[in-house]
Enzyme design. Structure first.
Site, PDB file in Angstrom:
ATOM      1  N   ASP A 136       0.841  -1.193   0.000  1.00  0.00           N
ATOM      2  CA  ASP A 136       0.000   0.000   0.000  1.00  0.00           C
ATOM      3  C   ASP A 136       0.879   1.246   0.000  1.00  0.00           C
ATOM      4  O   ASP A 136       1.955   1.275   0.585  1.00  0.00           O
ATOM      5  CB  ASP A 136      -0.882   0.029   1.247  1.00  0.00           C
ATOM      6  CG  ASP A 136      -1.916  -1.064   1.235  1.00  0.00           C
ATOM      7  OD1 ASP A 136      -2.798  -1.023   0.364  1.00  0.00           O
ATOM      8  OD2 ASP A 136      -1.832  -1.960   2.092  1.00  0.00           O
ATOM      9  N   GLU A 137       0.384   2.299  -0.617  1.00  0.00           N
ATOM     10  CA  GLU A 137       1.074   3.583  -0.545  1.00  0.00           C
ATOM     11  C   GLU A 137       0.044   4.693  -0.369  1.00  0.00           C
ATOM     12  O   GLU A 137      -1.160   4.465  -0.532  1.00  0.00           O
ATOM     13  CB  GLU A 137       1.894   3.836  -1.800  1.00  0.00           C
ATOM     14  CG  GLU A 137       1.064   3.987  -3.067  1.00  0.00           C
ATOM     15  CD  GLU A 137       1.900   4.443  -4.251  1.00  0.00           C
ATOM     16  OE1 GLU A 137       1.875   5.647  -4.544  1.00  0.00           O
ATOM     17  OE2 GLU A 137       2.555   3.603  -4.878  1.00  0.00           O
TER      18      GLU A 137
END
Length: 860
Positions: free
Chosen positions: A542-543
């Site tokens: 995830d970012e």
């Protein structure tokens, strides 16, 4: 405008003087005063409208309306603040008596303004709240609000602590007003067709599926075996004297856990017992995990090509043992549908004990699940000891009232200010080794998960604390900053989906990769010590968009590495995956994050958990990634996120963004190898029909690698709540991961589906319903009793009921469970069909062993 209050301490003018210092300035409260305030302050929270008119939300496009009320017999005039968690972002707080501040994540602070002059008797202060989103459950608000003042120990407000019902073991939040207005509160918009799962509605649902007690067939096993052939004469083998075990090609340690479970149902090892021969030999040419189980009137034979298969055969033998300690004479040839049959447990958001994880491993083995995806780190906590990085657990595993976060993380998710509560904690190195050893003994692979680069706040803050400690000790900057995950000069402004402004690792720092390498190496050492090599590691992937837009390190890195700003996230995944592959570890991540990486730059073996929505990008992304040779594990949120509520009931726990109702039946009905077909059978999140088209068909011969259920823990604060949310849905997960049902709609490349297509015909529906009835009876008549015996606090289903002609008619999802009713709040009675009733009637079920009650519903 509301008339301003003038009282500072109720009925005590002298008390005001006690708060005044020299020159009449307001003094800070004492600890005793703050303690008394926390003990007596009454907090109330009411959800007013989940579907307000657009004019009520302006200038925001949408909102929900709620109200916070505060009342107390006395309160400090100044110097204190009230802190609380709100997962939904608060757009506005009305009134002029308190100032609202967003701290970070879900933590908010209410501070009295100069207009606040205390509480008046019988006149609660009302604070109107306008929030993003919607709250469809009384358990959605977070508990453990607290008051704090400079220099004093923060105290949890007693009225906001969770309350446990001694009969059911279920938690309630007494400060949250009961939901009664279905029209305003059942759905998140005016177009939402969701209705509450009332007793009469449940009765109709259960009746439509033919819920009735049926005999459990001899030889019934969960999950259903590939092929089982019973002795036509109904012969049995008596195991009351135990079994005499002989092994060929297998080590006793590899099967000790499976034999121990057999002993727990009354069939222990004894010299004079029935012969039980276990043969493990590659020459048997059975697929991994497959087995043959043969019982005769004299002996038992288990044959497999590997130890996991032999353990699965013993699990089936255990399932066959009846109350008389006998098993039917039969032959079973069995093999798993998927090699990867997984369960994801989040211990990062809220910690869960080692004992709970070990108990889950026992049940996973019993139902032939073989992958434990253990989510060990996220924004809210780091949960495993890493040698050489003590701050990860000293700071990152605890939440308390330290806004500077030098000793702990700030409170989140209703954790309150006390670092000693059970939602805080970590596994020592010895604890983790014990967990992995227990998993290995049960042929379950542990896949550690540390989400990054987003969802990494616990690690980021811990490494900042480490750097501060070493700098204060005069250590060189190269040493202090060796594992930093953040850049002081980064001025990027961003907000994650959970409203954090500082939760994303800077992917342009060499120290970030040094940290990851250190963690992977230490985890590999722990796995080696446990006897299960680390071969798979989940990076999350995830970012947070915008996290590096104003980072000097990234500006330099982009030029040096030739990476465009938009490609930094994908570049991180590629670089980390290459690092893992070089260590002999398969990189794993969630499908959306992994899609940012270019397949040609990734290692030859990649694991992707597909969590795309069935009504959205899910089928296409699953097919695309499987077609490029990745191991795709189906993790569909609408049906496999077990932190979603079981039913659309305001008293059910769970996040509702994936699904308003994920009951055991829904999990059972899932067809994991034909994702598009569900558009024909299920509505969308708002109860509306949907359509799908297989725009990226699977290539010939391409299959998904497996199936995984997910239990995220944002709303799950205790081990008992883990049990409630996990069971019995996990049993339906095991059935679908192991067994292909004959009613499933075969995958047809390029096919489209809607309510009108009719591919899933009446004959399939009939077979599915009959299969469900057999499964439901197996749970109600046998499996739930086994969970009772193991101390599992599973969810007792709500009872469906109607009153017709003065007679009560009731049914339950799992036939065979005891049903009770009461009239006008009187004593509970055992239900008998057509019981005469009048007045207010409530119904509930009990556990299979009768020791615990389920939640009651009002019939009329």
């Amino acid at each position: 405008m509301r008339k301003r209050q003038t009282r500072t301490w109720l009925g005590a003018g002298a008390a005001l003087a006690m708060l005044l210092g020299a020159g009449g300035a307001l003094a800070q409260p004492t600890q005793a005063q703050l303690d008394r305030f926390a003990a007596t302050l009454k907090v109330g929270y009411t959800v007013l409208d989940n579907r307000p008119a657009a004019t009520a939300c302006a200038p925001a496009p949408s909102c929900m309306l709620a109200e916070l009320t505060l009342s107390a017999p006395e309160a400090p005039a100044a110097g204190w603040s009230l802190y609380f968690s709100s997962v939904d972002k608060i757009q506005n707080a009305g009134g002029d008596l308190f100032a609202l501040t967003h701290i970070n994540g879900d933590l908010y602070r209410l501070t009295p303004t100069a207009a606040f002059a205390g509480f008046a008797p019988g006149q609660p202060i009302r604070i109107a709240l306008r929030l993003d989103g919607h709250q469809l459950s009384e358990l959605y608000p977070m508990p453990n609000h607290y008051v704090a003042a400079d220099g004093l120990a923060a105290r949890t407000i007693a009225s906001t602590r969770p309350v446990i019902d001694p009969e059911t073991g279920l938690e309630s939040l007494a400060f949250v007003a009961a939901f009664t207005d279905e029209a305003r509160l059942a759905g998140g918009s005016a177009a939402d067709a969701t209705v509450w799962a009332t007793a009469p509605r449940l009765y109709q649902v259960n009746a439509a599926t033919g819920a009735s007690v049926q005999p459990i067939p001899r030889g019934a096993i969960l999950p259903t075996p590939l092929d089982a052939r019973l002795d036509p004469n109904g012969a049995s083998l008596d195991l009351s004297r135990g079994v005499a075990v002989s092994l060929a090609g297998a080590k006793r340690a590899e099967l000790a856990a499976a034999l121990s479970r057999l002993a727990k149902v009354g069939v222990g090892q004894a010299k004079g017992g029935a012969p039980l021969k276990i043969t493990v030999a590659a020459a048997e040419a059975l697929s991994p995990g497959a087995y043959r189980l043969t019982t005769t009137v004299q002996a038992i034979q288990v044959t497999a090509s590997d130890a996991e298969g032999a353990a699965n055969g013993l699990a089936s033998l255990t399932a066959l043992v009846d109350a008389r300690r006998s098993v039917p004479v039969l032959t079973i040839d069995d093999a798993p549908r998927f090699a990867f049959r997984g369960l994801h447990i989040d211990v990062a958001r809220n910690f869960h004990s080692k004992a709970e994880v070990l108990a889950i491993l026992d049940q996973m083995a019993a139902y032939k699940l073989n992958r434990l995806h253990l989510h060990l780190a996220d924004d809210e906590g780091w949960r495993v000891e890493i040698m050489g990085l003590p701050e990860l657990t000293q700071v990152g595993s605890r939440r308390c009232h330290d806004l500077a976060e030098r000793t702990c993380l700030i409170p989140q998710l209703g954790s309150g200010p006390d670092p000693s509560t059970p939602v805080n904690g970590f596994y020592s190195r010895a604890d983790y080794i014990e967990i992995v050893r227990a998993a290995q003994a049960r042929h379950i692979q542990v896949i550690p998960s540390f989400d990054m680069p987003g969802h990494s706040r616990a690690a980021i803050k811990a490494m900042e604390a480490r750097a501060a400690r070493l700098r204060a000790a005069g250590r060189p900057e190269a040493e202090a900053g060796r594992y930093l995950l953040s850049e002081a000069a980064n001025k990027s402004v961003y907000s994650s989906i959970q409203h954090y402004s500082d939760n994303t690792i800077n992917v342009c720092l060499d120290s970030s990769y040094a940290f990851l390498g250190k963690v992977v190496d230490e985890m590999a050492r722990l796995h080696a010590a446990a006897g299960q090599p680390l071969t798979r590691y989940h990076i999350g992937a995830d970012e947070t968009p915008g996290a590096w837009t104003d980072s000097p390190a990234c500006a330099a890195y982009e030029k040096k590495a030739g990476v465009a700003p938009a490609d930094l996230g994908g570049h991180f995944i590629e670089r980390v995956s290459a690092m893992l592959a070089a260590k002999g570890v398969v990189p794993a991540g969630w499908s959306d994050g992994m899609s940012h990486a270019k397949a040609e730059r990734m290692p030859g073996q990649v694991h992707s958990n597909n969590w795309g929505a069935l009504g959205g990008e899910g089928p296409a992304s699953a097919h695309l990634q499987a077609n490029q040779g990745w191991e795709v594990v189906i993790s569909t949120p609408e049906v496999l996120y077990f932190d979603s509520p079981y039913a659309a009931d305001p008293k059910e726990r769970g996040y509702d963004w994936p699904s308003r109702a994920t009951g055991t039946r829904k999990v059972f009905d899932f067809m994991p190898e034909n994702l598009p077909a569900h558009a024909e059978l299920w509505t969308d999140l708002h109860g509306k029909d949907q359509a799908s088209k297989d725009e990226h068909p699977l290539k010939p011969g391409v299959r998904f690698a497996g199936l995984q259920g997910q239990l995220w823990s944002e709303t799950i604060r205790s081990d008992a709540q883990v049990d409630y949310m996990l069971y019995p849905r996990m049993l339906a997960l095991a059935e679908r991961a192991w067994h292909v049902a004959d009613w499933e709609e075969p995958y047809a490349p390029g096919a489209g589906y809607s309510r009108a297509t009719g591919a899933f015909d009446a004959a399939q529906r009939a077979r599915r319903d009959a299969d469900w009835n057999a499964f439901a009876n197996l749970l109600g008549g046998r499996e739930l009793a086994r969970l009772d015996a193991a101390g599992v606090a599973y969810r007792v289903p709500s009872v469906g009921a109607v009153v017709e002609g003065g007679k009560l008619r009731a049914n339950v999802e799992f036939p065979g469970l005891p049903i009770e009713y009461r009239v006008e709040g009187g004593a509970w009675r055992l239900y008998v069909p057509d019981a005469p009733v009048s007045g207010r009637v409530e119904v509930r079920a009990r556990t299979a062993d009768g020791k615990r009650a389920g939640r009651s519903l009002v019939v009329q």
